[in-house]
Design an enzyme around this catalytic site. Structure first.
Site, PDB file in Angstrom:
ATOM      1  N   GLU A 175      39.370  45.480  42.549  1.00 49.66           N
ATOM      2  CA  GLU A 175      39.514  46.294  41.327  1.00 49.66           C
ATOM      3  C   GLU A 175      39.575  47.742  41.751  1.00 49.66           C
ATOM      4  O   GLU A 175      38.627  48.244  42.388  1.00 49.66           O
ATOM      5  CB  GLU A 175      38.327  46.108  40.370  1.00 49.66           C
ATOM      6  CG  GLU A 175      38.388  44.845  39.560  1.00 49.66           C
ATOM      7  CD  GLU A 175      37.284  44.771  38.507  1.00 49.66           C
ATOM      8  OE1 GLU A 175      36.953  45.807  37.893  1.00 49.66           O
ATOM      9  OE2 GLU A 175      36.757  43.662  38.328  1.00 49.66           O
ATOM     10  N   GLU A 182      31.089  41.432  40.356  1.00 47.61           N
ATOM     11  CA  GLU A 182      30.139  42.563  40.228  1.00 47.61           C
ATOM     12  C   GLU A 182      28.717  42.079  39.951  1.00 47.61           C
ATOM     13  O   GLU A 182      28.076  42.495  38.970  1.00 47.61           O
ATOM     14  CB  GLU A 182      30.616  43.533  39.141  1.00 47.61           C
ATOM     15  CG  GLU A 182      31.911  44.212  39.510  1.00 47.61           C
ATOM     16  CD  GLU A 182      32.346  45.328  38.570  1.00 47.61           C
ATOM     17  OE1 GLU A 182      31.773  45.480  37.486  1.00 47.61           O
ATOM     18  OE2 GLU A 182      33.284  46.063  38.939  1.00 47.61           O
TER      19      GLU A 182
HETATM   20  O1  AHR Z   1      38.379  46.114  34.829  1.00 47.10           O
HETATM   21  C1  AHR Z   1      37.460  46.352  33.810  1.00 47.10           C
HETATM   22  C2  AHR Z   1      36.036  45.959  34.206  1.00 47.10           C
HETATM   23  O2  AHR Z   1      35.585  46.813  35.212  1.00 47.10           O
HETATM   24  C3  AHR Z   1      35.883  44.578  34.797  1.00 47.10           C
HETATM   25  O3  AHR Z   1      35.725  43.596  33.820  1.00 47.10           O
HETATM   26  C4  AHR Z   1      34.636  44.709  35.616  1.00 47.10           C
HETATM   27  O4  AHR Z   1      34.627  43.850  36.718  1.00 47.10           O
HETATM   28  C5  AHR Z   1      34.607  46.164  36.003  1.00 47.10           C
HETATM   29  O5  AHR Z   1      33.371  46.743  35.770  1.00 47.10           O
END
Ligand code: AHR
Length: 503
Positions: free
Chosen positions: A292, A173
Site C-alpha cells: 500500500e 496492518e
Molecule cells: O487503503 C486504505 C486503507 O489504508 C486500507 O484499508 C488500510 O490497510 C490502510 O490503513
C-alpha cells in the site's frame, strides 16, 4: 541554473526489475468495487457488470498485479459470503468502514475481472477475526483442482479450473489499533508462521507476505518487523510496507522529501530483515512488498472516512489529486526502481475512486487523475535491468533531511529491446536544471520518446471536463553519442527513452 550529472553503465546493473512493482489495490471500500470496477447497468458495463471504461484505463495504467479484498475490510471479511449464487449471499455490516456490504462481488468475480484486465491477482487472508483454518479452507476453494469438498464447491459455482492464485498476504496492518483483531508482534508472528505453514502444506509454489508496520512512524516500527520475522522468517517470502504521503502543512519543500522518507523506510526494513537472517545464520534474502502506498491526507476527515447510517458504497476516501501529488508519485516510483533489488512487489493504493489513480462518476464517465500519468509512463518504460547510477547534484535541506538531492533519477535498460529509459525529477522549486547523463556501454544512442510532466500551478487537478495535468513531449532534450542533455523545469518529472543508433 542548477547543473547535475548522472553516470550509468550497462555493465553495472543493480537488479532486474520485477514488473509486480507496478501493482495496485482494490478494496471493498467506498466506490472502489461498487461504482468503480463493477457497476451493472452502467452504459459501458460488460455481461459481468464490469465497467469497460475502467478496464480500458486499468490496462492503460499498466497495472501488473492487484491486491484484494482489503485493507482494513479484510480483517472482518468471511470469504464464504462472497461466493455462490448472488441471490443467496448475505448482506453484512462492514465494521472497518461503517458500511453495508452486499457481497454481490466476491472472489470469483474478482478473478473474472483480473482475467479481463490481464492482471495477476494478489489475495489476502483474514487474520483479524479468523486464522489458519479459514486460510487453508479458502486456499483449497481457490487453488485445489477438484475432488474435495471445497474445490468441488468452486466447481459447482461455475469455476471448473483452479484459480491458481500465487501471491497471498497474511492479514493486513495487524499492528494498527484501528484494525479489527489487532495483535501484538508476538501474537501476529506466531499466527503468521502457523498460517503460512498450513498454506504451504495445502498448496505448492505460493509467495507469502507477512505484515510489516502500517507506516514508518508507528511507535512499534522496527521492533515489530524484527519480532514478527523472528517467528515466521522461514515460512514467508516477503515482509510488507505501507506508506501514505501527506502535505498537511502545505509545504512543498518538505512534501518533496516524502521520497527520501520512502527510501529510508525501504532501506531500514531490508536491514532489519537481514539482521534476522544473520541471527538465524540464514542465507535467505527476505524481499519487500510495498503493498500500500500513495498520497492520502485530504480525504482524511471523520466525514470522509465514515458516513452515518451504514450506507452501501458511499463516497469515502475520494482524494482528488493535484500536480504536486503527481510529482510525489513520480519521485516515489523512481525510488522503487532504485530499490529493485529488494522491493519486488508494490501496490499503489488504490485503483479507482478510493485514493485512486482512476476516478469515475457512478453512471457517468471515468478519467485519469494526475497521479495516473507518472505511473503509466513508469510501467510502460520501466522494464528490464535497473542500473546503478552515480548522481552528482546539489542538495537542499529540511529539518528531517539535511541533504536531499535536487535530482532524483533512475536508469533502466531493457536487454530485450536494447532500449534505455532515464527517469529524472528536478526537485528545485525555482531553478531550472541542466542534466548531463553519461550512458556508458551502449554504443551510440538516439533519442526516442521523451516526456515532461509539469504544471505552473501545483494545485492543478484533472476532472471529467479537462485533463490539465498530463505529460507533454519534452521541449529541451537531445542526445549526442552516449550523452543525453536535457533542461529540466523546476518541479518537473521527466522521462527520456533512448535506443541504439542504426549503424
Ligand atoms: O487503503 C486504505 C486503507 O489504508 C486500507 O484499508 C488500510 O490497510 C490502510 O490503513
Amino acid at each position: 541554473m542548477l547543473s547535475s550529472r548522472l553516470i550509468a553503465d550497462r555493465d553495472f546493473a543493480l537488479a532486474t526489475l520485477d514488473p509486480r512493482v507496478f501493482g495496485t489495490f482494490v478494496e471493498h471500500l467506498g466506490r472502489c468495487v461498487y461504482g468503480g470496477i463493477y457497476e451493472p447497468g452502467h452504459p459501458t458495463a460488460d455481461e459481468n457488470g464490469f465497467r469497460r471504461d475502467v478496464l480500458d484505463l486499468t490496462r492503460e495504467l499498466g497495472v501488473t498485479i492487484v491486491r484484494y479484498p482489503g485493507g482494513n475490510f479484510l480483517s472482518g471479511y468471511n470469504w464464504e459470503d462472497g461466493v455462490g449464487p448472488k441471490e443467496e449471499r448475505p448482506v453484512r455490516l462492514d465494521l472497518a468502514w461503517g458500511t453495508t456490504e452486499p457481497n454481490e462481488f466476491g472472489t470469483n468475480e474478482f478473478m473474472d475481472w483480473c482475467r479481463a484486465a490481464g492482471i495477476e491477482p494478489m489475495f489476502a487472508v483474514n487474520l483479524g477475526t479468523r486464522g489458519p483454518d479459514e486460510a487453508r479452507r479458502f486456499l483449497e476453494y481457490c487453488n485445489h483442482p477438484g475432488g474435495t469438498a471445497l474445490s468441488d464447491l468452486r466447481r459447482a459455482h461455475g469455476y471448473e479450473q483452479p484459480h491458481d492464485i500465487k501471491f497471498w498476504c497474511l492479514g493486513n496492518e495487524m499492528d494498527g489499533p484501528w484494525q479489527i483483531g489487532q495483535k501484538t508482534a508476538q501474537e501476529y508472528g506466531r499466527i503468521a508462521q502457523e498460517t503460512a505453514k498450513v498454506m504451504r502444506l495445502a498448496c505448492d509454489g505460493l509467495s507469502l507476505a507477512a505484515c510489516g508496520s502500517s507506516h514508518l512512524d508507528m511507535p512499534s516500527y522496527a521492533a515489530w518487523e524484527y519480532q514478527v520475522l523472528d517467528h515466521c522468517f522461514e515460512q514467508v517470502d516477503f515482509i510488507s510496507l505501507h506508506q501514505y504521503f501527506k502535505n498537511e502543512e502545505d509545504d512543498i519543500v518538505t512534501y518533496l522529501t516524502s521520497i527520501d522518507h520512502l527510501d529510508l523506510f525501504i532501506r531500514e526494513v531490508a536491514a532489519i530483515a537481514d539482521s534476522v537472517a544473520a541471527k538465524r545464520r540464514s542465507k535467505k534474502k527476505m524481499m519487500l512488498s510495498l503493498d500500500e502506498w500513495n498520497v492520502w491526507y485530504k480525504a482524511h476527515t471523520p466525514d470522509t472516512l465514515r458516513k452515518p447510517g451504514w450506507p452501501k458504497a458511499p463516497r469515502l476516501l475520494e482524494e482528488i489529486y493535484n500536480f504536486e501529488d503527481a510529482l510525489i508519485i513520480g519521485g516515489a516510483l523512481i525510488t522503487l526502481l532504485n530499490n529493485a533489488d529488494r522491493v519486488k512487489v508494490a501496490c499503489l493504493a488504490q485503483l479507482v475512486n478510493v485514493i485512486g489513480a482512476i476516478f469515475t462518476e457512478t453512471g457517468g464517465p471515468a478519467w485519469r487523475q494526475t497521479i495516473f500519468h507518472p505511473f503509466a509512463l513508469a510501467s510502460r518504460h520501466g522494464r528490464g535491468e535497473v542500473l546503478r547510477c552515480r548522481v552528482q547534484t546539489e542538495s537542499f535541506a529540511t529539518k528531517r533531511y539535511p541533504a536531499a538531492p535536487f535530482l532524483v533519477a533512475s536508469v533502466v535498460h531493457d536487454p530485450e529491446t536494447g532500449g534505455v529509459s532515464v527517469f529524472a525529477m528536478n526537485r528545485s522549486v525555482d531553478e531550472e536544471m541542466q542534466l548531463n547523463a553519461d550512458l556508458r556501454g551502449f554504443g551510440d544512442l538516439v533519442l526516442g520518446d521523451a516526456y515532461e510532466l509539469h504544471h505552473d500551478d501545483l494545485k492543478a487537478i484533472n476532472d471529467k471536463d479537462e485533463e490539465r495535468v498530463k505529460p507533454v513531449p519534452h521541449p529541451a532534450a537531445s542526445v549526442d553519442g552516449r550523452a543525453l542533455f536535457a533542461r529540466l523545469k523546476p518541479l518537473s518529472w521527466n522521462l527520456f527513452t533512448l535506443r541504439r543508433a542504426e549503424s
